[in-house]
Design a protein around this motif. Structure first.
Motif, mmCIF file in Angstrom:
data_model
loop_
_atom_site.group_PDB
_atom_site.id
_atom_site.type_symbol
_atom_site.label_atom_id
_atom_site.label_comp_id
_atom_site.label_asym_id
_atom_site.label_seq_id
_atom_site.Cartn_x
_atom_site.Cartn_y
_atom_site.Cartn_z
ATOM 1 N N ASP A 15 0.820 -1.737 0.029
ATOM 2 C CA ASP A 15 0.297 0.114 0.338
ATOM 3 C C ASP A 15 0.370 1.091 -0.175
ATOM 4 O O ASP A 15 0.602 2.582 -0.920
ATOM 5 C CB ASP A 15 -1.050 -0.009 1.340
ATOM 6 C CG ASP A 15 -2.138 -0.696 0.667
ATOM 7 O OD1 ASP A 15 -2.687 -1.776 0.192
ATOM 8 O OD2 ASP A 15 -3.061 -0.874 2.577
ATOM 9 N N VAL A 16 1.720 1.745 0.839
ATOM 10 C CA VAL A 16 2.658 2.554 0.504
ATOM 11 C C VAL A 16 3.431 2.195 -0.345
ATOM 12 O O VAL A 16 4.096 3.827 -0.998
ATOM 13 C CB VAL A 16 3.681 2.815 2.161
ATOM 14 C CG1 VAL A 16 5.040 3.465 1.923
ATOM 15 C CG2 VAL A 16 3.495 2.664 3.438
ATOM 16 N N ARG A 17 4.428 1.571 -1.013
ATOM 17 C CA ARG A 17 4.849 2.003 -2.161
ATOM 18 C C ARG A 17 4.352 2.144 -3.459
ATOM 19 O O ARG A 17 4.257 2.839 -3.972
ATOM 20 C CB ARG A 17 5.384 0.076 -2.961
ATOM 21 C CG ARG A 17 6.772 0.301 -1.630
ATOM 22 C CD ARG A 17 7.307 -1.656 -1.866
ATOM 23 N NE ARG A 17 7.427 -0.783 -3.674
ATOM 24 C CZ ARG A 17 7.420 -2.643 -4.384
ATOM 25 N NH1 ARG A 17 6.442 -3.186 -3.869
ATOM 26 N NH2 ARG A 17 7.737 -1.948 -5.726
ATOM 27 N N LEU A 18 2.868 1.556 -3.447
ATOM 28 C CA LEU A 18 1.815 2.004 -4.958
ATOM 29 C C LEU A 18 1.072 3.454 -3.977
ATOM 30 O O LEU A 18 1.638 4.396 -5.105
ATOM 31 C CB LEU A 18 1.021 1.066 -4.427
ATOM 32 C CG LEU A 18 -0.434 1.632 -5.703
ATOM 33 C CD1 LEU A 18 0.464 1.875 -6.954
ATOM 34 C CD2 LEU A 18 -1.630 1.050 -5.476
ATOM 35 N N SER A 19 1.441 4.003 -2.596
ATOM 36 C CA SER A 19 0.718 5.592 -2.721
ATOM 37 C C SER A 19 1.919 6.617 -3.041
ATOM 38 O O SER A 19 1.583 7.052 -3.691
ATOM 39 C CB SER A 19 0.733 5.690 -1.174
ATOM 40 O OG SER A 19 0.818 7.341 -1.089
ATOM 41 N N ARG B 112 -8.507 3.125 -5.548
ATOM 42 C CA ARG B 112 -9.974 3.433 -4.791
ATOM 43 C C ARG B 112 -9.577 3.633 -3.316
ATOM 44 O O ARG B 112 -8.955 4.559 -1.742
ATOM 45 C CB ARG B 112 -11.581 3.320 -5.208
ATOM 46 C CG ARG B 112 -11.650 3.825 -6.107
ATOM 47 C CD ARG B 112 -12.851 3.669 -6.640
ATOM 48 N NE ARG B 112 -13.365 3.643 -8.566
ATOM 49 C CZ ARG B 112 -13.889 5.390 -8.086
ATOM 50 N NH1 ARG B 112 -14.425 6.024 -6.536
ATOM 51 N NH2 ARG B 112 -14.402 5.305 -8.850
ATOM 52 N N HIS B 113 -8.686 2.217 -2.842
ATOM 53 C CA HIS B 113 -8.566 2.264 -1.227
ATOM 54 C C HIS B 113 -7.532 2.898 -1.512
ATOM 55 O O HIS B 113 -7.575 3.529 0.245
ATOM 56 C CB HIS B 113 -8.149 -0.008 -1.226
ATOM 57 C CG HIS B 113 -7.254 0.162 0.063
ATOM 58 N ND1 HIS B 113 -8.117 -0.213 0.843
ATOM 59 C CD2 HIS B 113 -6.008 -0.307 0.094
ATOM 60 C CE1 HIS B 113 -7.410 -0.453 1.800
ATOM 61 N NE2 HIS B 113 -6.199 -0.295 1.227
ATOM 62 N N ILE B 114 -6.374 3.097 -1.528
ATOM 63 C CA ILE B 114 -5.332 3.459 -1.297
ATOM 64 C C ILE B 114 -5.684 4.867 -1.053
ATOM 65 O O ILE B 114 -5.275 5.744 -0.260
ATOM 66 C CB ILE B 114 -3.657 3.687 -2.800
ATOM 67 C CG1 ILE B 114 -3.663 2.224 -2.605
ATOM 68 C CG2 ILE B 114 -2.847 4.138 -2.187
ATOM 69 C CD1 ILE B 114 -2.983 1.942 -1.364
ATOM 70 N N ALA B 115 -6.098 5.534 -2.185
ATOM 71 C CA ALA B 115 -7.033 7.265 -1.632
ATOM 72 C C ALA B 115 -7.274 6.861 -0.720
ATOM 73 O O ALA B 115 -7.353 8.238 0.367
ATOM 74 C CB ALA B 115 -7.431 7.708 -2.693
ATOM 75 N N ALA B 116 -8.488 6.456 -0.275
ATOM 76 C CA ALA B 116 -9.433 6.164 0.912
ATOM 77 C C ALA B 116 -8.853 5.799 2.122
ATOM 78 O O ALA B 116 -8.581 6.847 3.410
ATOM 79 C CB ALA B 116 -10.870 5.002 0.528
ATOM 80 N N ALA B 117 -7.426 5.599 2.112
ATOM 81 C CA ALA B 117 -6.661 4.658 3.212
ATOM 82 C C ALA B 117 -5.540 5.486 3.584
ATOM 83 O O ALA B 117 -5.005 5.852 4.784
ATOM 84 C CB ALA B 117 -6.280 2.967 3.225
ATOM 85 N N SER B 118 -5.658 6.538 3.109
ATOM 86 C CA SER B 118 -4.422 7.874 2.946
ATOM 87 C C SER B 118 -4.209 8.891 4.179
ATOM 88 O O SER B 118 -5.381 9.343 4.532
ATOM 89 C CB SER B 118 -3.896 8.310 2.049
ATOM 90 O OG SER B 118 -3.234 9.767 1.742
#
Length: 185
Positions: A6-10, A58-64
């Motif tokens: 998640d961190v890498r993709l963000s 969408r998950h990455i955006a919401a979880a940031s």
């Protein structure tokens, strides 16, 4: 996806949306938006990210935790942190009397001479709360918060825009607008 991924993709999304969309063949509108499906295609073109879906984005955006991304319908943008020119959306939110800037002790002498500058970004990043600004400051050794008098800064010509989630963007800030230095441990 794991937290590490998640961190890498963000981080990769931030690189594309904030700094180099053209390098990846992505076209942003004037405000920095692009289609989520177009972003997914760009990400999927990278061997390590072939399996990424629009839902993952969408998950990455919401979880940031810093809410770095804004989704409106089928469009996504980075809220702040751009090194490329993008227009900021206007907000009716009133500029608070004080904002905070996270930095580090070694930069203080230069800041006291020239003020707070955008450096490699388009605008200076500020936070409504010390706790949120601390997240930025703690990325460096000897972190420090600067408390900014926004009225003084505006009198000197600074312009503030709300980016969302406690983040404000501004033009350069004069040294005289710094009213307190808060060392962090």
């Amino acid at each position: 996806m794991s937290r590490h991924n998640d961190v890498r993709l963000s981080s990769f999304m931030a690189k594309i949306l904030r700094h180099s969309p053209e390098k990846f063949g992505l076209k942003l509108d004037d405000y920095g938006y692009c289609g989520i499906s177009e972003l997914a295609k760009v990400i999927q073109a990278q061997p390590q990210w072939r399996q990424i879906t629009e839902e993952d984005i969408r998950h990455i955006a919401a979880a940031s935790p810093k809410q770095r991304y804004l989704i409106k319908g089928s469009q996504i943008k980075a809220r702040y942190g751009h090194s490329i020119p993008v227009q900021q959306e206007t907000s009716a939110k009133q500029v608070p009397p004080f904002l905070y800037h996270g930095t580090y002790r070694e930069a203080l002498e230069a800041i006291k001479k020239a003020g707070i500058l955008p450096m490699g970004r388009q605008q200076v990043h500020l936070s409504e709360s010390p706790s949120f600004a601390t997240l930025a400051a703690r990325r460096r050794k000897n972190p420090l918060l600067l408390k900014i008098d926004t009225y003084s800064a505006m009198q000197a010509g600074a312009i503030f825009r709300f980016a969302g989630n406690e983040v404000w963007l501004s033009t350069s800030l004069p040294p005289s607008s710094i009213i307190e230095e808060i060392p962090l441990k």
